[in-house]
Each structure stands twice: as C-alpha cells, then as structure tokens.
Design an enzyme around this catalytic site. Structure first.
Site, PDB file in Angstrom:
ATOM      1  N   HIS A  38      -1.099  -1.545  -3.877  1.00  0.00           N
ATOM      2  CA  HIS A  38      -2.326  -0.638  -4.217  1.00  0.00           C
ATOM      3  C   HIS A  38      -2.585  -0.531  -5.457  1.00  0.00           C
ATOM      4  CE1 HIS A  38      -0.067   1.400  -0.479  1.00  0.00           C
ATOM      5  NE2 HIS A  38      -1.274   1.211  -0.170  1.00  0.00           N
ATOM      6  N   ALA A  78       2.139   6.576  -0.258  1.00  0.00           N
ATOM      7  CA  ALA A  78       3.174   5.614  -0.475  1.00  0.00           C
ATOM      8  C   ALA A  78       2.938   4.053  -1.287  1.00  0.00           C
ATOM      9  CB  ALA A  78       3.900   5.093   0.796  1.00  0.00           C
TER      10      ALA A  78
END
Ligand code: PAF
Length: 283
Positions: free
Chosen positions: A37, A32
C-alpha cells in the site's frame, strides 16, 4: 493529515480541491496497510498534488463464508502509517454511511468479472466495482492507483472506467514481494512461519513459467500443469487454479504466440490461507 468519515464531507473537500486546481490521486485500501500500500501511496504522490487514502473493509465484496469479520482492522496503526507517508486526507467511513439501510443500487460486472477469481468468489467483483465507483464519486480523483497483485481486479476496474466513461486515469503499481518472493498481502498475517516459507512456491512457479516460455515452450497448458505440480509437491500447499491469460483480453490462453504478452495467474492454499499471485510473461 485530515481524517474524514462522512462521504458528504469528503465530497465537499474534493470539490474544493478541484476548484483550487489541485490534481487529486486516490489509493483505495481495506486497511491493514503494508509495504505494498505504501508503494501505491508513493506512486500517487509522484503524480498528484493531493493524495487521498481510503480505508474501508467493503462487506459487499466478501462471500458468506469469507473472512469479513476476521479481516484485520489495525486502525490506529494504519493512521500512523498514513501520517508517516504524508497522505493528505484519510477517508475512513463506517459501513452504515456507505451502505445506508435503504441502499439498493449495485453494479454488475460482465464476463470479465465472472471468470477465474470471479467464478471462485461469486459476486466479489460486483462488490468491488460498486465500492470503487462509489469511492470515485466521493473522492473525485484525477488518477487512481491499483496494485498488479490483484490483476483481475485491476482489469475489472479498467473495464469499468472505460464502460462508464469515467474521466479517471488508472495507474497500475508493481507487486511488492517479501525476501522469499511471497507477494505482500494483508492476508499474509494469517500465515504461520512454516506456511509463509512454503508459500514462496507461488513465486517460484511464476519464475519457472517465465523460464519455460523463454525456452520457447509454446504449450501454456503444459507449463501451467508443471507449476501446479510444483505447488502440489510443496508440503502444506495445494493449488486452486494455475492458468495463463492473454494480457490484452484477460481470456484463458493455451498456446504462446511470438510477440504476445501473457500473464500467469495463480491461486493456492498454504495451510488454510488462500493466496493469489501473478506475473507478466512475454512470449
Ligand atoms: O484491493 C482492495 O483492497 C479492495 O478490493 C478495494 C479496491 C479497496 C475495494 O474494496
């Protein structure tokens, strides 16, 4: 970008990379993928010649009443984002190849993994420590990047690396925030737009605490209580815990001492969604 699903294949590739004197950086995620990230991947690429991204929703870090089965798994979207970010290898194993039927050995964290988040989520950090160690052995990195958003996780991983003499440098990456201050997280997709706006109170709380410490208020328990009150006064929000920790020891701090660094840790609900956040606050 090569996608690898088997631990043995990933290990063989990592070994070859090392023999070819490649400097390996790893970013571990549960998928996800979001801006947070992507910032970790960027940081890895700035330091390492080869970047490995891992995507694995690790069952052993979820409690029985937690969201393992609902956890978002937009794999195709993640692959596209990883490709666009120019990740070299994506390691995305299935649970059965990480925890085969007769898997028995797990890691047990010490006191650091049992307080605060560890107390609310018993066994959580044991699960994190176990999977992170397994992924270290599978991807053989020189450096690993973890976000400051999960401050206690980062502290647990640093402790693990030290305790087990792992030859891996842990690099921390700053929290990425949405425009209203809400820390970016995979779980934010559970928030309605109203809950998302209300959740900005966590960041407001951190800013308030930083301001109060800046005004020479030494009573950290009193400041934490003020932040708790701010959350309580926000419709739809309720605090779980608001505490200061000593940045060096990750132990509860009640009084600010000049020259020391503290961190405010918050866990709170916006609607039914549990959010965590934190901010470093020097005294
Ligand atoms: O921070 C996370 O996403 C997870 O806890 C991690 C480090 C990938 C381990 O499963």
């Amino acid at each position: 970008m090569q996608i690898i699903t088997e631990p043995e294949q990933m290990q063989a590739i990592a070994e070859k990379l090392r023999l070819n004197r490649q400097f390996i950086g790893v970013v571990m995620t549960m998928g996800a993928l979001h801006e947070g990230h992507l910032s970790l991947i960027k940081l890895a690429q700035q330091t390492a010649g080869t970047t490995i991204l891992t995507i694995f929703v690790n069952p052993s870090q979820f409690g029985i009443n937690e969201d393992l089965h609902q956890y978002p798994r937009p794999f195709e979207q993640d692959v596209a984002l990883a490709r666009a970010a120019e990740v070299d290898y994506l390691f995305a194993p299935e649970a059965k190849s990480i925890y085969p039927e007769n898997h028995q050995t797990t890691l047990e964290c010490g006191p650091l993994g049992k307080r605060f988040e560890g107390e609310r989520r018993p066994g959580h950090f044991n699960g994190v420590a176990t999977i992170v160690t397994k992924l270290f052995h599978i991807t053989k990195p020189h450096i690993a990047i973890f976000g400051e958003k999960d401050a206690q996780q980062l502290a647990v991983i640093r402790q693990l690396v030290k305790d087990l003499n792992l030859d891996i440098k842990i690099i921390s990456a700053p929290i990425i925030r949405e425009e209203n201050g809400l820390a970016v997280s995979s779980r934010n997709i559970y928030l309605s737009s109203q809950e998302r706006s209300a959740a900005a109170i966590l960041y407001k709380g951190i800013c308030h605490a930083a301001q109060r410490v800046g005004q020479q208020e030494k009573n950290l328990l009193a400041i934490a209580a003020e932040v708790e009150q701010m959350i309580l006064s926000t419709p739809g929000c309720s605090p779980d815990y608001v505490i200061f920790i000593n940045e060096e020891t990750f132990e509860l701090a009640d009084t600010a001492e000049e020259g020391k660094e503290y961190r405010l840790l918050l866990a709170a609900y916006s609607g039914k969604v549990r959010l965590i956040d934190n901010g470093k606050i020097p005294a």
